[in-house]
Design an enzyme around this catalytic site. Structure first.
Site, PDB file in Angstrom:
ATOM      1  N   THR A 302       7.092   3.155  -3.221  1.00  0.00           N
ATOM      2  CA  THR A 302       6.035   2.743  -2.276  1.00  0.00           C
ATOM      3  C   THR A 302       6.094   1.243  -1.987  1.00  0.00           C
ATOM      4  O   THR A 302       5.963   0.810  -0.840  1.00  0.00           O
ATOM      5  CB  THR A 302       4.632   3.039  -2.859  1.00  0.00           C
ATOM      6  OG1 THR A 302       4.608   4.362  -3.340  1.00  0.00           O
ATOM      7  CG2 THR A 302       3.550   2.835  -1.810  1.00  0.00           C
ATOM      8  N   HIS A 418       1.344  12.682  -4.061  1.00  0.00           N
ATOM      9  CA  HIS A 418       2.349  12.116  -4.965  1.00  0.00           C
ATOM     10  C   HIS A 418       2.846  13.186  -5.927  1.00  0.00           C
ATOM     11  O   HIS A 418       2.089  14.054  -6.332  1.00  0.00           O
ATOM     12  CB  HIS A 418       1.748  10.948  -5.749  1.00  0.00           C
ATOM     13  CG  HIS A 418       2.778  10.084  -6.410  1.00  0.00           C
ATOM     14  ND1 HIS A 418       3.464  10.477  -7.541  1.00  0.00           N
ATOM     15  CD2 HIS A 418       3.259   8.874  -6.074  1.00  0.00           C
ATOM     16  CE1 HIS A 418       4.314   9.529  -7.871  1.00  0.00           C
ATOM     17  NE2 HIS A 418       4.212   8.546  -6.998  1.00  0.00           N
ATOM     18  N   ASP A 477       6.242   6.916   3.205  1.00  0.00           N
ATOM     19  CA  ASP A 477       6.845   5.783   2.490  1.00  0.00           C
ATOM     20  C   ASP A 477       8.259   6.070   1.978  1.00  0.00           C
ATOM     21  O   ASP A 477       9.130   5.209   2.022  1.00  0.00           O
ATOM     22  CB  ASP A 477       5.928   5.244   1.370  1.00  0.00           C
ATOM     23  CG  ASP A 477       5.604   6.256   0.287  1.00  0.00           C
ATOM     24  OD1 ASP A 477       5.944   7.446   0.445  1.00  0.00           O
ATOM     25  OD2 ASP A 477       5.003   5.845  -0.733  1.00  0.00           O
TER      26      ASP A 477
HETATM   27  C1  GP9 Z   1       0.928   3.704  -6.859  1.00  0.00           C
HETATM   28  C2  GP9 Z   1       1.488   4.327  -5.642  1.00  0.00           C
HETATM   29  C3  GP9 Z   1       2.595   5.318  -5.940  1.00  0.00           C
HETATM   30  O1  GP9 Z   1       0.024   2.688  -6.662  1.00  0.00           O
HETATM   31  O2  GP9 Z   1       1.814   3.390  -4.698  1.00  0.00           O
HETATM   32  O3  GP9 Z   1       3.761   4.711  -6.296  1.00  0.00           O
HETATM   33  P1  GP9 Z   1       5.224   5.361  -6.105  1.00  0.00           P
HETATM   34  O4  GP9 Z   1       5.566   6.059  -7.396  1.00  0.00           O
HETATM   35  O5  GP9 Z   1       5.213   6.301  -4.955  1.00  0.00           O
HETATM   36  O6  GP9 Z   1       6.063   4.187  -5.831  1.00  0.00           O
HETATM   37 MN    MN Z   2       5.108   6.315  -2.862  1.00  0.00          MN
END
Ligand code: GP9
Ligand code: MN
Length: 659
Positions: A302, A418, A477
């Protein structure tokens, strides 16, 4: 010397003193871990690791004293004191910042000294003497019981050193098992401390900083000229039809967690669309929907996407740029717009230290960071995985957004979708997928939930009128479903198997840009996350020709025809390179003429080299775009909703399980 002799000698010497020091130090550190730091321990492995991680540090560091023939006890006490001091400094720092001390923090201490000094006193209490209790006990013991011990034997040190290394490797092995790629992905300091302890964390942090500093130290002003030349030769001029069309408008970015492009228009076996709201955006004719757009992230996931979008530079080939290059000079979009009268903010339902955002956002020039401490993390059902679920997140964020001075530049980072994607019961009645892979099956439900949350956000923006005054950019992302799930993905996509080219295309993430008053439509040109910044700035009427960046305006007729991946592979309309092999982009077959990829490949290599040079050598410190005022990170503080003197309340953070 026989084994028995050695044992006798060790027992009668400093070994007993050393053993006591190790045990006391261990107990003290463990108590601090359990009572002061909120590390979000949630399974037995983590509990166990937390208990053993001070041992390796204690064995090793205190054991160093045994190396000296003379003042062994004194040196051991001194080491014990230094370690205690380090722990205590972290405790005091944590009480204020909910974070751990890092090398850059120490470097900045000079400029923050005033502020820290006055608050530090409020953060200490007499009972804190406990953190030095072991040192005091050792002093007393050294003067009494252990007054007359014989000199240590050096071979004892070898055994001790071996023991320390063994315990450390055991610790690291278990940590890596519970949290794969702990060190290379080095997410959040909380995680490192939880798994390895404060002392080992400090060592890790020092090594990382030495590495970064040496590369940076070698660079000079002349290095920037090479990059400038490259940049001038590859600059994509704006499209006059769109240039300045969003001038003065607010900017709202939405990072859609793990959201891949194959989901757009995807129908479940029962005919239901997974993301009806995003699908409607894709086809409403008033939104640009880029269906040939790729994520370019590396291990920083992200945060790498954020970095790409706002700097138009590539992230690092290993590790997260948000963590490893957090002291660099940047000329990021928030800073550029801030200097043009915008207020800037990030909204994210996770805690500020994750991905080192609280440090990096200062370098990027963000005025405000509404992290988890601004959200209701305690209502049952609000939180999942890393933090706030998307629906309550947007619900609570909108009133904060409405209070912001306009024009604003804001970013909303969603979280629900996620890995491992499993929903809480009651959060969705959308059907799961029907493959043999529960991760893939759950992805549909989780993405559907995010889609509903986005609709709710848009509805709120329409209601309060911000929709008509804001350019809204939504982007996936990075991938959500890794190659480990290719078998199920073949079923999802209705193909016999996931070929290298399909795999490359699975790295497509959707990009939507909505500009009030501007017609949009589906856009097939190839692009990547690096291209969004020039596209946005040109829409806002800011020509990017004086910025050092690597993207190419997606709306320009001169937009280039390729997008690279961080590993050096790339996609173009004619050929696609995967793992160094050249494929036909249309048929997906291996090219008989493997040199067909050569020309784009050399451009890709060149571009990554240039970008890495900028980032690794911190070259932007030698270059200031005309009219841009360099950022001073010390002008920014993200201390939470309760203000400076108030400590933040940090609830237990459920640790993420990454892929
Ligand atoms: C955590 C979120 C997720 O704050 O941005 O992180 P990722 O594992 O997708 O990089
Ligand atoms: Mn992410």
């Amino acid at each position: 010397m026989g084994k028995v002799g050695l044992f006798q000698k060790v027992k009668n010497s400093h070994f007993a003193f050393y053993a006591i020091a190790v045990v006391l130090f261990w107990i003290k550190t463990y108590i601090a871990y359990r009572t002061v730091f909120k590390l979000g321990i949630d399974n037995n492995v983590q509990k166990f690791l937390l208990a053993i991680n001070p041992i390796s540090s204690a064995l090793l560091f205190l054991g160093l004293a045994l190396l000296s023939k003379k003042h062994t006890k004194k040196i051991m006490i001194l080491i014990d004191f230094i370690l205690s001091f380090l722990l205590y400094a972290n405790i005091v720092y944590y009480r204020f910042f909910n974070d751990f001390i890092t090398v850059p923090v120490i470097m900045q201490a000079k400029s923050n000294a005033g502020e820290l000094g006055s608050s530090a006193a409020n953060l200490m209490s007499y009972t804190d003497v406990f953190y030095f209790a072991d040192t005091i006990i050792l002093i007393v013991l050294a003067l009494t019981v252990f007054k007359k011990v014989v000199s240590p034997n050096r071979s004892a040190f070898k055994i001790i050193f071996l023991a320390a290394v063994t315990v450390f490797l055991f610790n690291l092995g278990l940590a890596e098992k519970d949290r794969p790629q702990l060190l290379s992905r080095s997410f959040d300091r909380n995680y490192l401390v939880k798994y390895l302890g404060t002392y080992n964390f400090t060592i890790f942090d020092i090594i990382q900083n030495i590495e970064a500093t040496s590369q940076r130290a070698m660079a000079s002003t002349s290095d920037v000229t090479t990059v400038e030349n490259y940049r001038n030769a590859t600059y994509t001029p704006p499209n006059p039809a769109y240039f300045g069309k969003a001038k003065g408008m607010n900017v709202i970015y939405v990072s859609m967690e793990s959201f891949q492009n194959f989901m757009i228009d995807y129908r479940m076996p029962n005919g239901q669309l997974v993301t009806p709201f995003l699908d409607s955006l894709a086809h409403d004719g008033n939104t640009f929907y880029f269906d040939n757009f790729y994520h370019q992230t590396g291990q920083g996931k992200t945060s790498d996407a954020e970095f790409l979008m706002e700097n138009s530079l590539y992230p690092l080939s290993s590790g997260a740029v948000f963590i490893n290059k957090d002291q660099n000079t940047y000329q990021a979009a928030p800073a550029i717009l801030d200097q043009k009268g915008y207020t800037t903010a990030v909204f994210h339902g996770n805690y500020k230290t994750f991905w080192n955002r609280n440090v990096m956002y200062k370098q990027l020039g963000y005025d405000q960071f509404f992290d988890a401490s601004y959200f209701d993390m305690t209502t049952p059902g609000n939180v999942k995985n890393y933090g706030m679920k998307d629906k309550p997140f947007f619900q609570e964020a909108v009133p904060m957004l409405e209070k912001m001075k306009q024009p604003f530049y804001t970013k909303f980072i969603t979280l629900s979708n996620h890995f491992p994607f499993e929903m809480d019961p009651g959060d969705t009645n959308f059907p799961a997928g029907n493959t043999d892979d529960s991760i893939v099956n759950d992805y549909f439900q989780s993405a559907h939930y995010m889609d509903e949350a986005l609709k709710q956000f848009f509805d709120a923006l329409k209601k309060d009128g911000l929709y008509d005054k804001s350019i809204i950019i939504l982007y996936g992302d990075h991938y959500g479903i890794s190659e480990n799930h290719n078998e199920a993905m073949a079923k999802v996509l209705g193909v016999p198997k996931i070929t290298p080219v399909i795999n490359a295309k699975l790295q497509q993430v959707p990009l939507f840009i909505h500009v009030p008053g501007v017609k949009g439509g589906v856009q097939h040109q190839i692009g990547g996350e690096v291209d969004v910044r020039p596209t946005l700035l040109h829409l806002l009427g800011i020509d990017t020709k004086n910025y050092i960046e690597f993207g190419s305006d997606l709306l320009s007729p001169q937009h280039r025809d390729w997008a690279l991946f961080r590993n050096g592979d790339f996609v173009s309309s004619k050929v696609i390179q995967v793992n160094g092999k050249c494929y036909d982009a249309n048929t997906g077959n291996l090219m008989t003429d493997q040199t067909a990829c050569k020309s784009i490949n050399s451009q890709v290599v060149n571009e990554l080299e240039m970008s890495d040079k900028v980032v690794n050598e911190d070259l932007l410190r030698f270059y200031t775009p005309p009219g841009f005022k360099p950022i001073n990170p010390n002008d920014y503080q993200y201390l939470g909703p309760k203000g400076k003197k108030q400590k933040q309340v940090q609830t237990t953070q459920v640790p993420p399980t990454g892929e």
